[in-house]
Write a protein that holds these residues in place. Structure first.
Motif, PDB file in Angstrom:
ATOM      1  N   SER A 456       0.845  -1.228   0.164  1.00  0.00           N
ATOM      2  CA  SER A 456      -0.001   0.086   0.033  1.00  0.00           C
ATOM      3  C   SER A 456       0.851   1.237   0.031  1.00  0.00           C
ATOM      4  N   SER A 457       1.924   1.223   0.754  1.00  0.00           N
ATOM      5  CA  SER A 457       2.755   2.268   0.895  1.00  0.00           C
ATOM      6  C   SER A 457       3.549   2.392  -0.650  1.00  0.00           C
ATOM      7  N   PHE A 458       3.891   1.597  -1.395  1.00  0.00           N
ATOM      8  CA  PHE A 458       4.384   1.577  -2.517  1.00  0.00           C
ATOM      9  C   PHE A 458       3.136   2.213  -3.694  1.00  0.00           C
ATOM     10  N   VAL A 459       2.094   1.957  -3.404  1.00  0.00           N
ATOM     11  CA  VAL A 459       1.186   2.346  -4.342  1.00  0.00           C
ATOM     12  C   VAL A 459       1.006   4.016  -4.059  1.00  0.00           C
ATOM     13  N   THR A 460       1.098   4.297  -2.909  1.00  0.00           N
ATOM     14  CA  THR A 460       0.982   5.581  -2.583  1.00  0.00           C
ATOM     15  C   THR A 460       2.322   6.426  -3.164  1.00  0.00           C
ATOM     16  N   LEU A 461       3.401   5.634  -3.116  1.00  0.00           N
ATOM     17  CA  LEU A 461       4.521   6.437  -3.911  1.00  0.00           C
ATOM     18  C   LEU A 461       4.517   6.571  -5.253  1.00  0.00           C
ATOM     19  N   LEU A 462       3.745   5.401  -5.765  1.00  0.00           N
ATOM     20  CA  LEU A 462       3.549   5.567  -7.253  1.00  0.00           C
ATOM     21  C   LEU A 462       2.681   6.487  -7.690  1.00  0.00           C
ATOM     22  N   ARG A 463       1.638   6.762  -6.836  1.00  0.00           N
ATOM     23  CA  ARG A 463       0.632   7.886  -7.216  1.00  0.00           C
ATOM     24  C   ARG A 463       1.335   9.210  -6.802  1.00  0.00           C
ATOM     25  N   LEU A 491       3.737   5.224 -17.232  1.00  0.00           N
ATOM     26  CA  LEU A 491       3.008   5.026 -15.780  1.00  0.00           C
ATOM     27  C   LEU A 491       1.798   4.319 -15.970  1.00  0.00           C
ATOM     28  N   ILE A 492       1.116   4.471 -17.186  1.00  0.00           N
ATOM     29  CA  ILE A 492      -0.252   3.769 -17.372  1.00  0.00           C
ATOM     30  C   ILE A 492       0.322   2.187 -17.241  1.00  0.00           C
ATOM     31  N   GLN A 493       1.154   1.872 -18.118  1.00  0.00           N
ATOM     32  CA  GLN A 493       1.523   0.329 -18.082  1.00  0.00           C
ATOM     33  C   GLN A 493       1.874  -0.258 -16.628  1.00  0.00           C
ATOM     34  N   ASN A 494       2.612   0.741 -15.992  1.00  0.00           N
ATOM     35  CA  ASN A 494       3.060   0.313 -14.813  1.00  0.00           C
ATOM     36  C   ASN A 494       1.699   0.005 -13.914  1.00  0.00           C
ATOM     37  N   ALA A 495       0.808   1.008 -13.868  1.00  0.00           N
ATOM     38  CA  ALA A 495      -0.345   0.805 -13.208  1.00  0.00           C
ATOM     39  C   ALA A 495      -1.198  -0.362 -13.659  1.00  0.00           C
ATOM     40  N   LEU A 496      -1.265  -0.763 -14.740  1.00  0.00           N
ATOM     41  CA  LEU A 496      -1.939  -1.730 -15.279  1.00  0.00           C
ATOM     42  C   LEU A 496      -1.278  -3.149 -14.470  1.00  0.00           C
ATOM     43  N   GLN A 497       0.170  -3.101 -14.704  1.00  0.00           N
ATOM     44  CA  GLN A 497       0.924  -4.564 -14.429  1.00  0.00           C
ATOM     45  C   GLN A 497       0.772  -4.291 -12.811  1.00  0.00           C
ATOM     46  N   SER A 589      -7.847   2.527  -7.964  1.00  0.00           N
ATOM     47  CA  SER A 589      -8.040   4.019  -7.992  1.00  0.00           C
ATOM     48  C   SER A 589      -6.908   4.674  -8.576  1.00  0.00           C
ATOM     49  N   VAL A 590      -5.663   4.099  -8.241  1.00  0.00           N
ATOM     50  CA  VAL A 590      -4.472   4.409  -9.020  1.00  0.00           C
ATOM     51  C   VAL A 590      -4.483   4.246 -10.613  1.00  0.00           C
ATOM     52  N   ALA A 591      -4.840   3.229 -10.923  1.00  0.00           N
ATOM     53  CA  ALA A 591      -4.885   2.713 -12.216  1.00  0.00           C
ATOM     54  C   ALA A 591      -5.734   3.706 -13.145  1.00  0.00           C
ATOM     55  N   PHE A 592      -6.925   3.886 -12.506  1.00  0.00           N
ATOM     56  CA  PHE A 592      -7.977   4.667 -13.264  1.00  0.00           C
ATOM     57  C   PHE A 592      -7.534   6.140 -13.331  1.00  0.00           C
TER      58      PHE A 592
END
Length: 696
Positions: A456-463, A491-497, A589-592
């Motif tokens: 979850s912290s990594f997702v926040t960092l990615l955002r 960034l979109i490809q990273n989010a989908l992966q 949410s990040v992917a969208f």
């Protein structure tokens, strides 16, 4: 009608009335049958009928006379029979009185006989007591003389027989004042005899001399020191084990090691070798002594059980110290302790086979065999927790620094963590027989929840790296004047992966939760005796019952855990499953937002564009010129949105399979901010381009 015709035209014979004796006799049918016309007598005349009537009457008279004669005879015999019955009644009454009198005499004789027998029994007991007292007093008179004589004697047989006699006499007169010091004198004689027999006993045990061993055992029994005999026997058998253990310790200490780290690495193998050698020595001693003891001792089976229990009790502390020495190592693998425990379980299985069926003594032997592992079993949860945390820390150190590398290694890392957690549950069964599962499950759940929190912290960092604000605030006027950056499709490809990886992680954690719940619930039902196993193992049941008997509170805790797991909807990994839900929502949410934040930023300028279109329309209406219903040139804003949507479709094509994106994006935040834009007021040209872009 009593006239019966037998044959028409024939002479009737009415001497017999047997035709009328049938209970179902029907006169009408019989008469009609007899009066039926026949060839010999076609007609019935009155003379024939008259003759038949006469014969019937005569027959009737004869039968009547016979009946009256018989009735008179019966009437004559009835008074005589009544007199006979009355005489028999009187005689039977007298007989009954005689029998009752005879029975009372017999009962009185039996009572007198019983009293006599009881009196004779009491007299016999009294006689025996008098004789025993007389004999004891006679022996007591000679007790002091025997003590003084035997103190100077060195004959083993004489001392043994006299000690046996003196001990019997002392049981009777030992409370008398003049025999107060007799017990101490007998003890001195027993010590003297024991010192004389002890060398012979050791020599007999060493040479395996059965006859001499029996003789020594008989002497120890006669002087009342059979327990001392057992102690000598146990210490003699312990010598071989002591020599073996000292040789193992000396060989490991004398072997040079190139470095301290090398000695630490060799320590598990060394400890394992010591355990194997110890248990093999105990098994060898038990097997060899079973045949020898059966020829020397009466209750040899109990003696062998006590010998094994003595050896295990003596070496409980040394074995525990070896396990503590191994547990003090940093980075200790639980599998090493399980290897030692498997050696112990193998020993338990073989020793139970030698000692015979399970009983109380066998359960005590099993308890002593498992006692060295009691401490490490209680510390199993913390040791296993440290091992799983080591896996997580290793993943952090080996992790990639770039975002894409971290996303790719995320699934493999979660797989390794889940394998570690699954291995922890298996290790709990192998080392503790699921007795520590109640303390292990919360720790495993905590590790998985912490690992998902890091995701979850990594997702926040990615955002934050994607330039996305969690709350999506409206841009300031200064930001609106800046040039719009181009979309970064990486960034979109990273989010989908990342969406793919987290979906796989969610499925894996869910499967692990269901697997742990089913397995733990089934094992606890067998452990607590609420379900019979398909393949019952008596040794495993004996070990489990022994461990549960050691800690009754543990049984209550495991029963509570089983009740919790039996409830519908219960999850052993409750925190981890909650973390899975949070991570899935954040990643979706990040992917969208990553896919559509460029469109959202572009459409934030729509109010300014709309105001410009309205001002141009007012100027054109003032001039009165007729203009077409479409724009002269394409709108840059709508064109940019359409181009982004068309390119986005190409980017989504590799992830278009149903299994690639199992999580719906509809659960994410809204694409547009209602306060920032209103697409209902788009003009004709703009709406045309927008619908085209939306369809794309």
């Amino acid at each position: 009608v009593f006239c019966c015709l037998f044959v028409r035209g024939r002479t009737m014979s009415l001497s017999s009335a047997s035709a009328f004796e049938d209970d179902n006799f029907d006169p009408k049918k019989w008469i009609n049958a007899q009066l039926r016309p026949s060839k010999s007598n076609p007609e019935l005349t009155g003379q024939t009928l008259q003759s038949l009537i006469v014969q019937l009457q005569s027959t009737y008279s004869v039968e009547k006379e016979k009946l009256e004669t018989q009735s008179n005879q019966v009437v004559t015999m009835i008074p005589r029979s009544l007199r006979d019955v009355d005489r028999m009644r009187r005689e039977s009454g007298k007989l009954i009185e005689s029998l009752v009198t005879f029975e009372n005499k017999i009962r009185s004789m039996e009572s007198a006989t019983l009293d006599t027998i009881k009196t004779l029994g009491q007299l016999d007991k009294l006689k025996g007591r008098i004789e025993n007292s007389s004999r004891s007093l006679e022996e007591a008179d000679q007790l002091l003389k025997m003590i003084s004589d035997n103190e100077e004697s060195s004959d083993v047989e004489t001392i043994s027989s006299q000690i046996h006699k003196m001990r019997s006499s002392l049981l009777v007169v030992g409370s008398l004042p003049q025999f107060k010091d007799s017990q101490s004198r007998i003890s001195r004689l027993q010590n003297k005899l024991e010192s004389l027999v002890f060398p012979r006993l050791l020599a007999a045990l060493s040479s395996r001399n059965i006859e001499e061993s029996r003789y020594c055992h008989k002497l120890f029994q006669e002087m009342g020191r059979e327990q001392e005999m057992k102690a000598y026997y146990f210490r003699h058998q312990q010598k071989a084990v002591d020599e073996m253990w000292r040789s193992l310790l000396s060989s490991s200490s004398s072997s040079p090691s190139p470095s301290p780290s090398a000695s630490d690495q060799n320590l598990p193998a060394t400890v394992h070798q010591r355990f194997v050698a110890f248990y093999e020595q105990v098994l060898s001693t038990t097997t060899s002594e079973s045949a020898f003891a059966s020829q020397v001792f009466e209750n040899h089976h109990q003696l062998i059980e006590e010998m094994v229990q003595h050896l295990l009790t003596t070496y409980c502390a040394p074995l525990s110290s070896q396990i503590d020495l191994l547990s003090s190592q940093k980075g200790l693998k639980v599998s090493i302790l399980i290897g030692l425990y498997d050696v112990c379980l193998n020993f338990v299985s073989q020793i139970v086979g030698i000692l015979g069926p399970s009983n109380k003594s066998t359960a005590q032997v099993v308890s002593k065999a498992l006692e060295p592992f009691q401490k490490v079993q209680s510390l199993f949860s913390s040791l296993q927790h440290s091992e799983i945390l080591a896996i997580v820390h290793g993943l952090k150190k080996a992790g990639s620094r770039d975002v894409q590398g971290q996303i790719l290694s995320m699934g493999e890392g979660c797989g390794r963590v889940l394998l570690g957690c699954q291995g922890a549950v298996e290790n709990c069964k192998r080392l503790t027989h699921f007795l520590e599962i109640d303390s292990l499950l919360p720790l495993v759940d905590d590790v998985l929840a912490s690992y998902l929190a890091e995701i979850s912290s990594f997702v926040t960092l990615l955002r934050s790296l994607s330039g996305l604000s969690p709350l999506a605030p409206s841009p300031s006027p200064a930001d609106k004047s800046k040039a719009k950056p181009k979309q970064d499709w990486t960034l979109i490809q990273n989010a989908l992966q990342l969406l793919q990886k987290t979906s796989s992680i969610s499925q894996s954690v869910s499967n692990f939760d269901r697997s742990v719940r089913g397995k733990v619930e089934s094992q606890l039902r067998e452990l607590l005796g609420m379900k019979e196993s398909d393949r019952p193992d008596p040794i495993s049941s004996l070990i489990s019952s022994t461990l549960l008997a050691r800690s009754p509170s543990k049984a209550l805790s495991l029963h509570k855990l089983w009740r919790d797991l039996s409830e519908v909807g219960s999850r052993p990994m409750s925190r981890a499953m909650a973390g899975v839900g949070e991570v899935n929502g954040e990643v979706a949410s990040v992917a969208f937002d990553t896919m559509f934040h460029m469109i959202r930023d572009r459409l934030q300028d729509y109010p300014l564009q709309k105001a410009q279109w309205e001002s141009e329309a007012r100027l054109e209406s003032v001039s009165g010129a007729e203009l077409p219903s479409f724009s002269v040139s394409p709108s840059p804003l709508i064109s940019a949105v359409g181009e982004h949507l068309m390119t986005l479709a190409q980017q989504l094509e590799p992830f278009a399979s149903p299994s690639s994106l199992p999580l719906p994006l509809s659960s994410s935040s809204s694409l547009f901010d209602p306060s920032a834009s209103d697409l209902d007021d788009l003009g004709p040209s703009s709406s045309s381009s927008s619908s085209s872009s939306s369809s794309s």
